[in-house]
Design a protein around this motif. Structure first.
Motif, PDB file in Angstrom:
ATOM      1  N   PHE A 162       0.831  -1.214   0.000  1.00  0.00           N
ATOM      2  CA  PHE A 162       0.000   0.000   0.000  1.00  0.00           C
ATOM      3  C   PHE A 162       0.866   1.265   0.000  1.00  0.00           C
ATOM      4  O   PHE A 162       0.517   2.265  -0.635  1.00  0.00           O
ATOM      5  CB  PHE A 162      -0.929  -0.013   1.210  1.00  0.00           C
ATOM      6  N   LEU A 163       1.996   1.215   0.693  1.00  0.00           N
ATOM      7  CA  LEU A 163       2.900   2.357   0.684  1.00  0.00           C
ATOM      8  C   LEU A 163       3.529   2.534  -0.692  1.00  0.00           C
ATOM      9  O   LEU A 163       3.733   3.658  -1.163  1.00  0.00           O
ATOM     10  CB  LEU A 163       3.986   2.173   1.744  1.00  0.00           C
ATOM     11  N   ALA A 164       3.837   1.424  -1.358  1.00  0.00           N
ATOM     12  CA  ALA A 164       4.381   1.496  -2.714  1.00  0.00           C
ATOM     13  C   ALA A 164       3.351   2.103  -3.667  1.00  0.00           C
ATOM     14  O   ALA A 164       3.700   2.901  -4.558  1.00  0.00           O
ATOM     15  CB  ALA A 164       4.787   0.103  -3.194  1.00  0.00           C
ATOM     16  N   PHE A 165       2.099   1.728  -3.486  1.00  0.00           N
ATOM     17  CA  PHE A 165       1.028   2.324  -4.292  1.00  0.00           C
ATOM     18  C   PHE A 165       0.963   3.834  -4.058  1.00  0.00           C
ATOM     19  O   PHE A 165       0.807   4.622  -5.003  1.00  0.00           O
ATOM     20  CB  PHE A 165      -0.309   1.674  -3.936  1.00  0.00           C
ATOM     21  N   GLY A 166       1.103   4.242  -2.799  1.00  0.00           N
ATOM     22  CA  GLY A 166       1.101   5.665  -2.478  1.00  0.00           C
ATOM     23  C   GLY A 166       2.263   6.399  -3.117  1.00  0.00           C
ATOM     24  O   GLY A 166       2.126   7.546  -3.567  1.00  0.00           O
ATOM     25  N   VAL A 167       3.428   5.744  -3.184  1.00  0.00           N
ATOM     26  CA  VAL A 167       4.592   6.343  -3.840  1.00  0.00           C
ATOM     27  C   VAL A 167       4.296   6.564  -5.325  1.00  0.00           C
ATOM     28  O   VAL A 167       4.637   7.608  -5.895  1.00  0.00           O
ATOM     29  CB  VAL A 167       5.835   5.449  -3.666  1.00  0.00           C
ATOM     30  N   GLY A 168       3.644   5.592  -5.952  1.00  0.00           N
ATOM     31  CA  GLY A 168       3.295   5.731  -7.365  1.00  0.00           C
ATOM     32  C   GLY A 168       2.331   6.871  -7.608  1.00  0.00           C
ATOM     33  O   GLY A 168       2.479   7.642  -8.576  1.00  0.00           O
ATOM     34  N   VAL A 169       1.338   7.012  -6.752  1.00  0.00           N
ATOM     35  CA  VAL A 169       0.362   8.106  -6.888  1.00  0.00           C
ATOM     36  C   VAL A 169       1.062   9.451  -6.695  1.00  0.00           C
ATOM     37  O   VAL A 169       0.842  10.404  -7.458  1.00  0.00           O
ATOM     38  CB  VAL A 169      -0.783   7.933  -5.878  1.00  0.00           C
ATOM     39  N   ALA A 170       1.899   9.539  -5.668  1.00  0.00           N
ATOM     40  CA  ALA A 170       2.626  10.782  -5.411  1.00  0.00           C
ATOM     41  C   ALA A 170       3.529  11.140  -6.585  1.00  0.00           C
ATOM     42  O   ALA A 170       3.635  12.319  -6.974  1.00  0.00           O
ATOM     43  CB  ALA A 170       3.446  10.651  -4.125  1.00  0.00           C
ATOM     44  N   TYR A 171       4.177  10.145  -7.163  1.00  0.00           N
ATOM     45  CA  TYR A 171       5.037  10.379  -8.323  1.00  0.00           C
ATOM     46  C   TYR A 171       4.238  10.954  -9.488  1.00  0.00           C
ATOM     47  O   TYR A 171       4.654  11.932 -10.124  1.00  0.00           O
ATOM     48  CB  TYR A 171       5.700   9.057  -8.728  1.00  0.00           C
ATOM     49  N   TRP A 172       3.080  10.375  -9.766  1.00  0.00           N
ATOM     50  CA  TRP A 172       2.248  10.855 -10.879  1.00  0.00           C
ATOM     51  C   TRP A 172       1.751  12.280 -10.632  1.00  0.00           C
ATOM     52  O   TRP A 172       1.776  13.121 -11.532  1.00  0.00           O
ATOM     53  CB  TRP A 172       1.056   9.926 -11.067  1.00  0.00           C
ATOM     54  N   VAL A 173       1.321  12.556  -9.408  1.00  0.00           N
ATOM     55  CA  VAL A 173       0.813  13.889  -9.085  1.00  0.00           C
ATOM     56  C   VAL A 173       1.909  14.936  -9.212  1.00  0.00           C
ATOM     57  O   VAL A 173       1.719  15.995  -9.826  1.00  0.00           O
ATOM     58  CB  VAL A 173       0.205  13.905  -7.663  1.00  0.00           C
ATOM     59  N   VAL A 174       3.073  14.644  -8.642  1.00  0.00           N
ATOM     60  CA  VAL A 174       4.167  15.619  -8.675  1.00  0.00           C
ATOM     61  C   VAL A 174       4.625  15.880 -10.105  1.00  0.00           C
ATOM     62  O   VAL A 174       4.834  17.031 -10.509  1.00  0.00           O
ATOM     63  CB  VAL A 174       5.355  15.125  -7.818  1.00  0.00           C
ATOM     64  N   ILE A 175       4.751  14.833 -10.903  1.00  0.00           N
ATOM     65  CA  ILE A 175       5.255  14.992 -12.266  1.00  0.00           C
ATOM     66  C   ILE A 175       4.249  15.682 -13.172  1.00  0.00           C
ATOM     67  O   ILE A 175       4.617  16.523 -14.013  1.00  0.00           O
ATOM     68  CB  ILE A 175       5.634  13.613 -12.855  1.00  0.00           C
ATOM     69  N   ASN A 176       2.969  15.380 -13.008  1.00  0.00           N
ATOM     70  CA  ASN A 176       1.964  15.841 -13.969  1.00  0.00           C
ATOM     71  C   ASN A 176       1.075  16.978 -13.476  1.00  0.00           C
ATOM     72  O   ASN A 176       0.432  17.634 -14.301  1.00  0.00           O
ATOM     73  CB  ASN A 176       1.060  14.666 -14.381  1.00  0.00           C
ATOM     74  N   LYS A 177       1.053  17.238 -12.180  1.00  0.00           N
ATOM     75  CA  LYS A 177       0.077  18.202 -11.665  1.00  0.00           C
ATOM     76  C   LYS A 177       0.701  19.334 -10.861  1.00  0.00           C
ATOM     77  O   LYS A 177      -0.040  20.081 -10.224  1.00  0.00           O
ATOM     78  CB  LYS A 177      -0.953  17.472 -10.781  1.00  0.00           C
ATOM     79  N   THR A 178       2.000  19.457 -10.878  1.00  0.00           N
ATOM     80  CA  THR A 178       2.641  20.522 -10.103  1.00  0.00           C
ATOM     81  C   THR A 178       3.568  21.338 -10.991  1.00  0.00           C
ATOM     82  O   THR A 178       4.015  20.879 -12.056  1.00  0.00           O
ATOM     83  CB  THR A 178       3.457  19.955  -8.925  1.00  0.00           C
ATOM     84  N   ARG A 179       3.855  22.556 -10.540  1.00  0.00           N
ATOM     85  CA  ARG A 179       4.791  23.408 -11.272  1.00  0.00           C
ATOM     86  C   ARG A 179       6.186  22.780 -11.290  1.00  0.00           C
ATOM     87  O   ARG A 179       6.892  22.844 -12.306  1.00  0.00           O
ATOM     88  CB  ARG A 179       4.846  24.788 -10.597  1.00  0.00           C
ATOM     89  N   PHE A 180       6.565  22.176 -10.174  1.00  0.00           N
ATOM     90  CA  PHE A 180       7.872  21.525 -10.118  1.00  0.00           C
ATOM     91  C   PHE A 180       7.960  20.413 -11.165  1.00  0.00           C
ATOM     92  O   PHE A 180       8.981  20.273 -11.853  1.00  0.00           O
ATOM     93  CB  PHE A 180       8.110  20.942  -8.725  1.00  0.00           C
TER      94      PHE A 180
END
Length: 375
Positions: free
Chosen positions: A200-218
């Protein structure tokens, strides 16, 4: 618009399918030349695993997924973090020492170990990032060298931190207290083993990765810098800062690679702690095109091949190294397949643009003349 999306989806699927098909043919050719049973080997590899094997596949895929995401962060920045293997080893050792000391009770100790692992992984990757931005040292060379240093350093420190383990020849740190371990759960009925709770933590890492890469200015700045460093500089992006931060983030995720094993199975860092996970992540990130879902499929594929290769020596009298050949071939063919598909997609788009401008394939030159006159 729907047709364009379908075409893009078809092209995205075509590349890995083409790579897998090519890997299948090449591996079959190797088996035939060696005089081994092609149908027997593939029959074993493609057979349905038992419940125990399915659990092993999910567990291995969890670890591979974290490794793939760590590499993918660098790839999106056009950085080749080859040092995930060293980063997770150092991080796992430090996390094991921290967790074994039980500075905090229960799951607070678990969180402390995870934070320590991410911090150490980021620090180890940050060395390569700092060399890149200050001295222009290629991260490929520095991370490979840091892998060797990490292996020697951990081996040296392990002898200092090891505790007596009566009846065992394994050198290991203090065990993680039971209250700080992440419990597993049964996913497949009848399986004698459990799936890592870290899934479940690995799944959370994947979601965080997608959000940061695709939905943030950074994430936008990171992708822009990876596509064109000169264009990023012209648009005001501080490229050196982005490179350093990207290496830190890649190292932080790399620090988590060994955590499912440490907190869900081994409960200590020892001389038999699994190695080579970082190099598998490179292949998995390439196969998954740095997308969290693609990386998940790549991790499952590599974990499946690993699991199915175990009985080959006994059942087919074939070395399980044949699977390593298959995995290596997948890496090579997937690069070629993606380039072939990319070029085909470019040609397809050119034809669509020409058709929209009212010029067929034969009239493309005339259309170009009209455009030059108009300009």
């Amino acid at each position: 618009m729907t047709d364009q999306r379908l075409k893009r989806l078809g092209l995205a699927i075509a590349a890995p399918v083409l790579a897998l098909f090519a890997a299948f043919l090449i591996t079959s050719l190797v088996l035939a030349i060696a005089g081994d049973s092609v149908t027997g080997v593939w029959g074993q590899i493609l057979s349905l695993p038992e419940a125990r094997g399915m659990t092993n596949i999910v567990n291995s895929a969890t670890v591979y997924y974290l490794s793939g995401v760590a590499v993918a962060i660098g790839f999106r920045m056009n950085l080749f973090n080859i040092g995930v293997d060293g980063q997770y080893r150092v991080a796992s050792f430090v996390a094991a020492v921290v967790a074994g000391e039980a500075f905090l009770p229960g799951y607070l100790n678990t969180i402390l170990a995870l934070v320590a692992a991410m911090a150490v992984g980021a620090l180890w990757a940050g060395i390569a990032g700092l060399l890149r931005v200050t001295r222009g040292v290629s991260e490929v060379i520095s991370t490979i060298m840091l892998n060797s240093i990490a292996t020697a350093l951990v081996a040296y420190l392990l002898r200092k931190a090891a505790v007596d383990n009566p009846g065992s020849n394994i050198t290991a740190t203090k065990p993680v207290p039971e209250g700080s371990r992440i419990p597993g759960f049964t996913l497949f009925p009848g399986a004698p083993n459990e799936v890592y709770g870290f899934l479940f933590l690995a799944f959370g890492v994947g979601v965080a990765y997608w959000v940061v890469i695709n939905k943030t200015r950074f994430g936008f700045d990171l992708r822009a810098t990876g596509l064109s460093e000169s264009a990023a500089v012209a648009s005001g992006i501080r490229v050196k800062k982005m490179i350093f931060i990207s290496m830190l983030l890649s190292g932080a995720v790399a620090g988590l690679v060994g955590m499912p094993i440490l907190l869900g199975e081994a409960y200590a860092y020892g001389s038999t702690f699994q190695s080579g996970l970082g190099f598998a992540g490179i292949a998995i990130a390439l196969l998954g095109r740095n997308h969290p879902i693609g990386i998940a499929f790549g991790a499952l594929l590599f974990a499946y091949l690993d699991e199915q290769s175990n009985p080959l020596q006994i059942l087919q009298n074939v070395s399980p190294d044949i699977v390593r050949i298959t995995q290596g071939t997948i890496v090579l063919t997937v690069v070629i397949a993606y380039e072939v598909v990319r070029r085909y997609g470019v040609r397809l788009e050119q034809r669509q643009v020409a058709a929209a401008l009212g010029a067929g394939p034969e009239g493309r030159g005339a259309g170009g003349d009209r455009k030059e006159v108009a300009s």
